[in-house]
Design an enzyme around this catalytic site. Structure first.
Site, mmCIF file in Angstrom:
data_model
loop_
_atom_site.group_PDB
_atom_site.id
_atom_site.type_symbol
_atom_site.label_atom_id
_atom_site.label_comp_id
_atom_site.label_asym_id
_atom_site.label_seq_id
_atom_site.Cartn_x
_atom_site.Cartn_y
_atom_site.Cartn_z
ATOM 1 N N TYR A 92 -1.794 -0.906 10.376
ATOM 2 C CA TYR A 92 -1.885 -1.107 8.927
ATOM 3 C C TYR A 92 -0.618 -0.637 8.234
ATOM 4 C CZ TYR A 92 -4.029 -1.189 4.276
ATOM 5 O OH TYR A 92 -4.318 -1.462 2.962
ATOM 6 N N SER A 131 0.846 -1.185 0.000
ATOM 7 C CA SER A 131 0.000 0.000 0.000
ATOM 8 C C SER A 131 0.881 1.235 0.000
ATOM 9 C CB SER A 131 -0.901 0.019 1.243
ATOM 10 O OG SER A 131 -1.564 1.260 1.383
#
Length: 249
Positions: free
Chosen positions: A155, A142
């Site tokens: 995350y 990401s």
């Protein structure tokens, strides 16, 4: 690009990016193993692939569970004879105030996103190294591995770990002709694209928000045997947002 006679495992393939990746490989002629813990969603992806004439199999898989991963890999080899490509897409997010994030929250994200990626790669590679032409692995990271909003610690850590894991694996597995790359998506809209506002698109240098198909096409590029000079890389697919300097005025 054609992937006829190639066997592909896609984790987290029940929805969003994973479903798009799985169906795209199916359309390209691959045998697609849909690995997903949500049975209904996973079978829906299989049905979509088969409806378009593709060859697919569903495997209920929770990547937090090492035994599920081993079963996934072994059943794939038992059914199709080999594994050529692994797309490590399964992941969860947990955006929670930094002072309130629990150890269980942290462990769930890390065990799903980072440890799950490693264990899937490790188990798949054990079979890929028997192929005369090795194999390819793509990890879905990401842009949050490089930039952050508040309260995204677990995350961000997991996706940063995937980025580092990718280049480490690319070196460790190189002698077995296994290439490993990552894709770091930015804003990929998995809901109703028509509901997006004009400002959502306009803020991107590419002038639009991303779609799951953008990531799927990148997976095909990275796993195409003709692109075997690409390994250890992290492809950022974000419409240019991480290159845009933003100040508040």
């Amino acid at each position: 690009m054609t992937f006829t006679d190639k066997t592909v495992i896609v984790t987290g393939a029940g929805s969003g990016i994973g479903a798009a990746v799985a169906t795209t490989y199916g359309e390209a002629g691959a045998r697609v193993v849909v690995a997903e813990k949500d049975v209904k969603a996973g079978k829906a992806t299989v049905n979509e692939i088969e409806k378009k004439g593709g060859n697919s199999m569903f495997m209920k898989t929770d990547v937090r569970l090492p035994e599920d991963i081993k079963h996934l890999v072994n059943k794939t080899v038992e059914t199709y004879g080999k594994i050529d490509i692994l797309i490590n897409n399964a992941g969860v997010s947990r955006f929670k105030n930094v002072y309130e994030l629990t150890v269980d929250d942290w462990d769930d994200v890390i065990n799903t996103n980072l440890r799950g990626n490693f264990l899937c790669a490790q188990q798949a590679a054990k079979h890929m190294r028997s192929n005369t032409d090795g194999g390819t692995i793509v990890n879905i990271a990401s842009t949050r591995a490089f930039m952050s909003e508040a309260d995204s610690e677990a995350y961000a850590a997991s996706k940063g770990g995937i980025s580092a894991l990718t280049h480490a694996l690319s070196i460790s597995l190189s002698e077995d002709l296994i290439r490993v790359n990552a894709i770091s998506p930015g804003w990929i809209e998995t809901g109703n694209y028509q509901d997006l506002r004009s400002i959502d698109h306009a803020q991107h240098p590419a002038k639009r928000v991303g779609k799951p198909d953008d990531v799927a096409r990148a997976c095909l590029f990275l796993t195409d045997p003709r692109n075997d000079f690409v390994t250890g890389e992290n492809f950022i697919i974000d419409g240019g947002m991480t290159r845009k300097m933003i100040y508040e005025h």
